[in-house]
Enzyme design. Structure first.
Site, PDB file in Angstrom:
ATOM      1  N   SER A 121       2.065   4.432   5.940  1.00 23.76           N
ATOM      2  CA  SER A 121       1.233   5.530   6.039  1.00 23.76           C
ATOM      3  C   SER A 121       1.529   6.647   6.869  1.00 23.76           C
ATOM      4  O   SER A 121       2.500   7.338   6.604  1.00 23.76           O
ATOM      5  CB  SER A 121      -0.208   4.855   6.299  1.00 23.76           C
ATOM      6  OG  SER A 121      -1.313   5.738   6.546  1.00 23.76           O
ATOM      7  N   ASP A 225      -4.611   1.709  -4.244  1.00 25.85           N
ATOM      8  CA  ASP A 225      -4.829   2.153  -2.828  1.00 25.85           C
ATOM      9  C   ASP A 225      -6.167   2.969  -2.700  1.00 25.85           C
ATOM     10  O   ASP A 225      -6.095   4.322  -3.274  1.00 25.85           O
ATOM     11  CB  ASP A 225      -3.693   3.060  -2.607  1.00 25.85           C
ATOM     12  CG  ASP A 225      -3.404   3.243  -0.910  1.00 25.85           C
ATOM     13  OD1 ASP A 225      -4.463   3.619  -0.185  1.00 25.85           O
ATOM     14  OD2 ASP A 225      -2.378   3.592  -0.393  1.00 25.85           O
ATOM     15  N   HIS A 254      -3.873  -0.521   0.419  1.00 25.95           N
ATOM     16  CA  HIS A 254      -3.086   0.240   1.370  1.00 25.95           C
ATOM     17  C   HIS A 254      -2.283  -0.680   1.923  1.00 25.95           C
ATOM     18  O   HIS A 254      -0.926  -0.019   2.381  1.00 25.95           O
ATOM     19  CB  HIS A 254      -4.304   1.134   1.911  1.00 25.95           C
ATOM     20  CG  HIS A 254      -3.494   2.240   3.121  1.00 25.95           C
ATOM     21  ND1 HIS A 254      -2.622   3.226   2.440  1.00 25.95           N
ATOM     22  CD2 HIS A 254      -3.464   2.333   4.181  1.00 25.95           C
ATOM     23  CE1 HIS A 254      -2.297   3.920   3.237  1.00 25.95           C
ATOM     24  NE2 HIS A 254      -2.598   3.370   4.403  1.00 25.95           N
TER      25      HIS A 254
END
Length: 273
Positions: A121, A225, A254
């Site tokens: 991320s 996601d 995610h």
């Protein structure tokens, strides 16, 4: 016999856990907390996502026999996160670059002049910046949940995630255990305010770095996601000019490295070897 087996299992488990060692290094004006597992000459730096820490984001990797067998796996709490406090976390417009510079400094302080990077991320964004800016230092990168820019869809998703109380109970309680309920909300609000400013200034996070990455890259994606739209994985696949490996988890969201830790760790170990 059963008691002996249980005792042996507990001893082996304790031995495995005892291979995770913690420490601190003072660089760039911050006393950084890190955890390390494995003794391999090939080092791997793990960069967490927003507000993430070594254990909230990378515990399955630190405990992975297959990853730590031939590598030194090092996870760091970024400045202002977890146990790398003080200082209090601030989110400037260039916070991904600041985290990238900090990661480089931590690894060099630990004696690693070359290493690979796992970034999730926000940490994936910093990993790309590191690879582009330090091609002689970063050997390989593994990234998932990265976004080179902010789109309208990103901002719509961001709006749905702003209220901490809307998070899953497990996610919220894990972060509250690190920061406390009040400070968690302050940090998250500060992060979102900066995201708004970046979007207002064009939304660029690391677009100019994408084509500069030359090291082998493993891009992974959760097809479902809900945090980072699929368009970002597609953009990176199209625009990364480096040797690229890609894997998609059809039902992944995610946190594919946590949900599918076994498969994820095996694929990453194969890529790094």
């Amino acid at each position: 016999k059963m008691l002996n087996r249980l005792a042996s299992f507990r001893v082996l488990s304790l031995r495995r856990l005892s291979t995770i060692r913690s420490g601190r290094v003072s660089v760039n004006g911050v006393n950084f907390f890190y955890e390390r597992a494995g003794e391999g000459e090939n080092a791997v730096l793990c960069l967490p996502g927003s507000l993430g820490t070594t254990r909230t984001d990378f515990e399955p990797q630190l405990k992975s026999d297959i990853l730590t067998r031939n590598h030194s796996v090092i996870a760091v709490d970024p400045r202002g996160y977890g146990r790398s406090r003080p200082p209090a976390r601030t989110f400037g417009m260039d916070f991904h670059r600041l985290d990238a510079n900090d990661g480089l400094a931590v690894m060099q302080s630990l004696g690693f002049n070359q290493f690979s990077v796992l970034g999730w991320s926000s940490g994936a964004n910093s990993a790309v910046i590191m690879a582009a800016s330090k091609p002689d230092t970063v050997k390989k990168i593994v990234i998932w949940g990265a976004n080179a820019f902010l789109s309208d869809e990103d901002m719509r998703i961001s709006e749905t995630l702003r209220n901490v109380d809307s998070w899953s109970k497990r996610q919220r309680e894990a972060m509250e255990a690190v920061y406390g309920p009040e400070h968690l909300r302050e940090l998250w609000a500060s992060c979102n305010n900066t995201v708004d400013k970046i979007f207002a200034h064009g939304g660029n996070l690391f677009v100019e770095e994408v084509e500069k990455v030359g090291c082998p890259t493993f891009l992974l994606c959760g097809a479902k996601d809900p945090v980072v739209p699929r368009l970002h994985a597609d953009y990176l696949k199209k625009n990364l000019k480096c040797p690229l490996r890609y894997h998609e988890f059809p039902n992944g969201k995610h946190n594919i490295h946590l949900k599918y830790a076994g498969d994820f760790n095996h694929m990453v170990a194969d890529f790094l070897s």
